[in-house]
Design a protein around this motif. Structure first.
Motif, PDB file in Angstrom:
ATOM      1  N   SER A  15       4.298   3.747  -1.110  1.00 24.72           N
ATOM      2  CA  SER A  15       4.744   4.357  -2.359  1.00 24.72           C
ATOM      3  C   SER A  15       6.260   4.497  -2.380  1.00 24.72           C
ATOM      4  O   SER A  15       6.900   4.614  -1.324  1.00 24.72           O
ATOM      5  CB  SER A  15       4.122   5.751  -2.527  1.00 24.72           C
ATOM      6  OG  SER A  15       2.717   5.686  -2.588  1.00 24.72           O
ATOM      7  N   LYS A  24       2.267  -3.522  -4.102  1.00 23.36           N
ATOM      8  CA  LYS A  24       1.847  -4.858  -3.692  1.00 23.36           C
ATOM      9  C   LYS A  24       3.087  -5.739  -3.512  1.00 23.36           C
ATOM     10  O   LYS A  24       4.121  -5.478  -4.135  1.00 23.36           O
ATOM     11  CB  LYS A  24       0.945  -5.467  -4.765  1.00 23.36           C
ATOM     12  CG  LYS A  24      -0.262  -4.622  -5.123  1.00 23.36           C
ATOM     13  CD  LYS A  24      -1.024  -5.256  -6.282  1.00 23.36           C
ATOM     14  CE  LYS A  24      -2.218  -4.427  -6.682  1.00 23.36           C
ATOM     15  NZ  LYS A  24      -2.970  -5.038  -7.817  1.00 23.36           N
ATOM     16  N   ASN A  82       2.697   3.810  -6.660  1.00 24.54           N
ATOM     17  CA  ASN A  82       1.734   3.901  -5.557  1.00 24.54           C
ATOM     18  C   ASN A  82       1.013   2.575  -5.372  1.00 24.54           C
ATOM     19  O   ASN A  82       1.042   1.717  -6.252  1.00 24.54           O
ATOM     20  CB  ASN A  82       0.725   5.014  -5.828  1.00 24.54           C
ATOM     21  CG  ASN A  82       1.359   6.381  -5.950  1.00 24.54           C
ATOM     22  OD1 ASN A  82       2.371   6.683  -5.305  1.00 24.54           O
ATOM     23  ND2 ASN A  82       0.763   7.238  -6.770  1.00 24.54           N
ATOM     24  N   SER A  83       0.364   2.451  -4.239  1.00 24.36           N
ATOM     25  CA  SER A  83      -0.413   1.237  -3.933  1.00 24.36           C
ATOM     26  C   SER A  83       0.397  -0.017  -4.209  1.00 24.36           C
ATOM     27  O   SER A  83      -0.074  -0.960  -4.857  1.00 24.36           O
ATOM     28  CB  SER A  83      -1.716   1.217  -4.758  1.00 24.36           C
ATOM     29  OG  SER A  83      -2.480   2.371  -4.511  1.00 24.36           O
ATOM     30  N   ARG A  99      -1.517   2.534 -11.117  1.00 22.64           N
ATOM     31  CA  ARG A  99      -0.736   2.619  -9.876  1.00 22.64           C
ATOM     32  C   ARG A  99       0.622   3.274 -10.090  1.00 22.64           C
ATOM     33  O   ARG A  99       1.118   3.969  -9.213  1.00 22.64           O
ATOM     34  CB  ARG A  99      -0.526   1.219  -9.293  1.00 22.64           C
ATOM     35  CG  ARG A  99      -1.793   0.488  -8.948  1.00 22.64           C
ATOM     36  CD  ARG A  99      -1.499  -0.806  -8.190  1.00 22.64           C
ATOM     37  NE  ARG A  99      -0.728  -1.759  -8.985  1.00 22.64           N
ATOM     38  CZ  ARG A  99       0.454  -2.255  -8.596  1.00 22.64           C
ATOM     39  NH1 ARG A  99       0.995  -1.890  -7.448  1.00 22.64           N
ATOM     40  NH2 ARG A  99       1.079  -3.129  -9.366  1.00 22.64           N
ATOM     41  N   GLY A 123       0.792  -1.215   0.000  1.00 21.12           N
ATOM     42  CA  GLY A 123       0.000   0.000   0.000  1.00 21.12           C
ATOM     43  C   GLY A 123       0.825   1.266   0.000  1.00 21.12           C
ATOM     44  O   GLY A 123       0.274   2.362  -0.203  1.00 21.12           O
TER      45      GLY A 123
END
Length: 127
Positions: free
Chosen positions: A17, A88, A85-86, A68, A15
């Motif tokens: 960055s 995983k 971003n975001s 993302r 989650g």
């Protein structure tokens, strides 16, 4: 010759960055496309995103990162950025910057379509 140096990798929680940077030097005017690739242990190198630096600055993203990740460039600094971003856990890999001197008609996301490579920067995303 084009020399590429990546930076900005690190370890983050899912989650989170990170922003990767790729500083280019040398005959940068000879490049048409610059891109980011990644390679996880035991897997093939895969294209993440690419930008038409020698043309209209159009960008193209792999489906796995679309929405993302965002490419940008600072022409004054000859630097390419990848805002991630975001993140995983499956984004964990060594990330490489690449530059190509062929004016491909379609966005190139294959490693063989690039001539120059940086040394890579590690991105680790913990779950």
């Amino acid at each position: 010759q084009v020399h590429l140096v990546e930076s900005g990798g690190g370890s983050v929680q899912a989650g989170g960055s990170l922003r990767l940077s790729c500083a280019a030097s040398g005959y940068t005017y000879s490049t048409y496309w610059m891109g980011w690739f990644r390679q996880a242990p035991g897997k093939e190198r895969e294209g993440v995103a690419t930008i038409n630096t020698g043309g209209d600055s159009s960008t193209y993203y792999a489906d796995s990162v679309k929405g993302r990740f965002t490419l940008s460039q600072d022409n004054a600094k000859n630097t390419l950025y990848l805002q991630m971003n975001s993140l995983k856990p499956e984004d964990t890999a060594m990330y490489y910057c690449a530059a190509g001197t062929v004016n491909w008609v379609r966005p190139p996301l294959g490693p063989r379509e690039y001539n120059y490579w940086g040394q890579g920067t590690q991105v680790t995303v913990a779950s």
